[in-house]
Each structure stands twice: as C-alpha cells, then as structure tokens.
Design an enzyme around this catalytic site. Structure first.
Site, mmCIF file in Angstrom:
data_model
loop_
_atom_site.group_PDB
_atom_site.id
_atom_site.type_symbol
_atom_site.label_atom_id
_atom_site.label_comp_id
_atom_site.label_asym_id
_atom_site.label_seq_id
_atom_site.Cartn_x
_atom_site.Cartn_y
_atom_site.Cartn_z
ATOM 1 N N ALA A 66 63.509 18.962 18.161
ATOM 2 C CA ALA A 66 62.292 19.727 17.898
ATOM 3 C C ALA A 66 61.372 18.928 16.983
ATOM 4 O O ALA A 66 61.810 18.000 16.295
ATOM 5 C CB ALA A 66 62.637 21.075 17.252
ATOM 6 N N GLY A 112 67.152 20.870 19.808
ATOM 7 C CA GLY A 112 66.504 21.678 20.826
ATOM 8 C C GLY A 112 66.555 21.051 22.203
ATOM 9 O O GLY A 112 66.494 21.763 23.219
ATOM 10 N N GLU A 115 69.889 22.024 23.539
ATOM 11 C CA GLU A 115 69.812 23.463 23.805
ATOM 12 C C GLU A 115 69.026 23.742 25.080
ATOM 13 O O GLU A 115 69.376 24.639 25.856
ATOM 14 C CB GLU A 115 69.188 24.177 22.603
ATOM 15 C CG GLU A 115 70.132 24.221 21.404
ATOM 16 C CD GLU A 115 69.467 24.731 20.138
ATOM 17 O OE1 GLU A 115 69.990 25.698 19.561
ATOM 18 O OE2 GLU A 115 68.430 24.154 19.722
ATOM 19 N N GLU A 135 71.537 19.854 13.570
ATOM 20 C CA GLU A 135 70.737 20.714 12.691
ATOM 21 C C GLU A 135 71.298 20.868 11.284
ATOM 22 O O GLU A 135 70.530 20.950 10.317
ATOM 23 C CB GLU A 135 70.574 22.102 13.338
ATOM 24 C CG GLU A 135 69.557 22.163 14.468
ATOM 25 C CD GLU A 135 70.135 21.796 15.818
ATOM 26 O OE1 GLU A 135 69.473 22.043 16.839
ATOM 27 O OE2 GLU A 135 71.279 21.258 15.873
#
Length: 260
Positions: A66, A112, A115, A135
């Site tokens: 991200a 992300g 994900e 993360e």
C-alpha cells in the site's frame, strides 16, 4: 472508461486488468483501489467477459504494498474506515465476483498486494515472485483481509509465522504452501493465465458462478456451505446450460453453452 493507474482490456472472453504504477512498484493508493473497483465492476457487467486476469505492470512487482504516505498520520477511527472501505470496495468485492479471477503474481506481492492476490479465486506466480505480509514491521497489522485469507490458504501455523516475522517467501515456497497453484517463468506467466482461462471458458460459466458462490459460502460466518451447495446445485437444473450440457453428453458431442 479511461483509467490513470491501471490498464483494462478484454479480448475473446478474457479481461486483463493491469495495475500500472511501475515507478511505485504498483503500490495501492486510494485512487488505484477505486479504479480497480470500477474495472472489476465493468468486467462483471460486460457480457462478453468470462474470466478476469489480474497482473502488475513491469517485471519487478505485482503490487509491492500500500502507499504508506497516504495513511501514516491517520487516527484509529480513520484507520478502521480505511480498512473497511478497502475491503468493501475491492478485496471482498473481487472475492465475491461471479466471474473467475486469476491473479498472475509477477514479482513482489507484499502487504495489500498479497491481500489483493489472495482475494482472487486462485493464483499463479512467476519464478521471481516474492510474497509476504510485512505490516507488523510498521506497527500495524494486515487490514485488507490478510489475517483471514492467509490462514484459509496456508494454514494457521504458517500464516502466523509469515505475519509475525513479517518475512517473505519465494514462489516455490508459495507453491509448497498452496498459496499459488502454478509457478512458471515470467515470460510465460500471462500465457499460462490465458491457457487456464481458456480451460475455464470451455465449461458452463453459469455453473462456474454457482460453484464460486458455494465454495465461498464455506468461509462465511453463520452460513452453511452445504446448504448453499444444495441450493446452487438445484438451481442449475433450471438453466439452459444444464440442458445443453446433459444433451451434449448423452449425444456424445461437444457442448455449446448459451450462458443462461
């Protein structure tokens, strides 16, 4: 529809969505998430599209994570909203599409990015792919479904190790973990994805959609997946595809599914 951060094209039943921010290693920001939502919705609504392939531009990354600069100063409430909005708009949206989504992981798929790949219905990877959820090294946890989908795919113990160490695994380890279905060289990755899409499209796409719904039901809280399977199985008997498929089988000919 014109996009700034992604490329969208479809040909002969296959829609290809390419995250196109190579200078940022295809990192996800709010604008890219919104564009991906719109592209997936367009692919879902376009009758000619049967299968969707998701890939990153360039040779280094699928999605490297991200865009941290967008949320580095967020409050707890803003953080919750960021995760909720992203899950609703993109990650859960992709997972629950009725058209198959194949993630072609060509390089880094971190945070992300992993994900997003996990929200696809299945994944293939190039030999140079690296995957992880880093993360906790930033003082946060995966917020776009990573703590839920990774254990479903690789098991609780392996997911816990990957999340807690913030480490990366390579493509061969991802294959061993059942995180990806196939590994190939980077030059053949998109070709392999298209070959898999072609195999899917030989079948009834109405039945494929029903199967996606039934499989997903097993992972929904409070939903009995067996009951959803029974419902989808029964509904298939009322489709033109079922009539064509059974007729073709009994008459020893190739089925020509109308998609209804």
């Amino acid at each position: 529809m014109k996009f700034e951060n992604i490329l969208f094209e479809h040909n002969e039943g296959i829609a290809t969505i390419t995250i196109n921010r190579p200078k940022k290693l295809n990192a996800l920001n709010k604008a890219t998430i919104q564009e991906l939502h719109e592209a997936f919705r367009e692919a879902q609504d376009e009758a000619e599209v049967k299968v969707i392939i998701l890939i990153g531009s360039g040779e280094k990354a699928f999605v490297a994570g991200a865009d941290i600069s967008e949320f580095a100063d967020f409050s707890p409430e803003e953080g919750k909203k960021l995760a909720a909005d992203g899950q609703h708009k993109l990650f859960d949206f992709v997972a629950n599409l009725s058209k198959p989504v194949i993630a072609a992981v060509n390089g880094f798929a971190l945070g992300g990015g992993l994900e997003l790949a996990m929200s696809a219905h299945f994944r293939i990877a190039s030999e140079n792919a690296k995957m992880g959820l880093p993360e906790v090294s930033l003082g946060v946890i995966p917020g776009y479904g990573g703590t839920q989908r990774l254990p479903q795919l690789v098991g609780k113990g392996r997911a816990m190790e990957m999340i807690m160490t913030a480490g990366m695994i390579d493509a061969r380890q991802a294959l061993e973990y059942n995180l990806v279905n196939h590994v190939t060289n980077q030059e053949d990755l998109l070709t392999l994805a298209e070959q898999l899409a072609q195999k899917i499209m030989k079948n009834s796409m109405v039945a494929v959609a029903g199967a996606i719904k039934a499989v997903n039901a097993n992972y929904e809280d409070g939903v009995n997946g067996y009951e959803v399977e029974i419902e989808q199985f029964g509904e298939a008997f009322g489709t033109e595809d079922f009539k064509e498929g059974t007729s073709a089988f009994l008459n020893k000919r190739k089925a020509d599914f109308p998609g209804r």
